[in-house]
Scaffold this active site. Structure first.
Site: not given
Ligand code: NDP
Length: 253
Positions: A147, A160
């Site tokens: 991030s 985070y």
């Molecule tokens: P989302 O929050 O939209 O989706 C998260 C995904 O991770 C889902 O598929 C969810 O599965 C899965 N997930 C979450 N927790 C778990 C867990 N404990 N075990 C297994 N699977 C899990 O993701 P984003 O696209 O927003 O983010 C993706 C990555 O990018 C993350 O690492 C986030 O920290 C990072 N990021 C995001 C930013 C943003 O602005 N969106 C900015 C910078 C970094 P399910 O829905 O099936 O539970």
């Protein structure tokens, strides 16, 4: 194109958001993609259907990360599916994308909430890599989604950001160890990127978030997925141990 024909890929958390977009891009490049999810099986199946509609190959696997036995449960399912579809358990590409935000400021966060953030964002990727390396042929690819918050202050997300800082260490140290095998490992740092969060339905909030980028818009999942797909190809063979800024210029200040 088919730059990833004959390769297999696992994208954690690819039922939605950037993981979903990355899974679709890797499949477009010809990879057989494991679409991993925890809670939303219907969304994961929709990703698989979307890939197949475009002539690609994918399958869904469920495993909760950040709990005891998580890695073995994921790899149990993954290996069975890979074996059935390819006759081998080779995994060429691992994208550690699943992650959780804090949502609780540093004054109120509890030790359990802190541990959960680290378990999903840092510990699970570490042990997924440890396990995946048993299946990864020479020339493999590991891509960790970090991030911009490791370099852009946001006091509400200290825990985070700490977990993503820990995640970034994987690329530095593993790059050296895996070079002899031709395996690259890199961190990709998105800025604010559209996901299912309701905040993206509020025009004033989106305008404010957009102003942080040099391009005056929020990131789309595909903006990050294209970077991930590039790092997975042979064309990115000379990039390892890197922090790749995919924030749309948010870190320029
Ligand atoms: P989302 O929050 O939209 O989706 C998260 C995904 O991770 C889902 O598929 C969810 O599965 C899965 N997930 C979450 N927790 C778990 C867990 N404990 N075990 C297994 N699977 C899990 O993701 P984003 O696209 O927003 O983010 C993706 C990555 O990018 C993350 O690492 C986030 O920290 C990072 N990021 C995001 C930013 C943003 O602005 N969106 C900015 C910078 C970094 P399910 O829905 O099936 O539970």
């Amino acid at each position: 194109t088919d730059r990833l024909a004959g390769r297999t890929a696992l994208v954690t958390g690819s039922s939605r958001g950037m993981g979903r977009a990355a899974a679709i891009r890797l499949a477009e490049e010809g990879a057989l993609v494991a679409v991993h999810y925890t809670s939303d099986g219907a969304a994961a199946e929709e990703v698989v259907a979307s890939v197949e509609k475009d002539g690609g190959r994918a399958f869904a696997i469920r495993a909760e990360l950040g709990v005891p036995g998580d890695v073995e449960s994921l790899f149990g399912a993954l290996e069975a599916d890979l074996l059935e579809r390819t006759g081998s358990t080779d995994l060429h590409i691992l994208v550690n994308n699943a992650g959780v935000m804090g949502g609780v400021g540093p004054a109120d966060i509890t030790p359990d909430q802190f541990d959960r953030i680290f378990a999903v964002n840092a510990k699970a990727p570490f042990f997924l890599i440890q396990r995946a390396l048993r299946n990864m042929p020479d020339g493999g690819r590991i891509i960790n989604i970090s991030s911009g918050l490791t370099r852009f202050a946001n006091p509400d997300e200290i825990a985070y950001a700490m977990s993503k800082g820990a995640l970034e260490q994987l690329a530095l140290h593993y790059a050296k160890a895996l070079g002899p095998r031709g395996i690259t490992i890199n961190s990709v740092a998105p800025g604010i990127t559209r996901n299912g969060n309701p905040v993206f339905d509020i025009p004033e909030a989106v305008e404010q978030m957009a102003s942080l980028s040099a391009f005056n818009r929020v990131g789309e999942p595909e903006d990050v997925a294209d970077v991930v797909a590039f790092l997975a190809t042979d064309e990115a063979r000379w990039i390892t141990g890197s922090f790749v800024d995919a924030t749309g210029g948010t870190l320029l200040g």
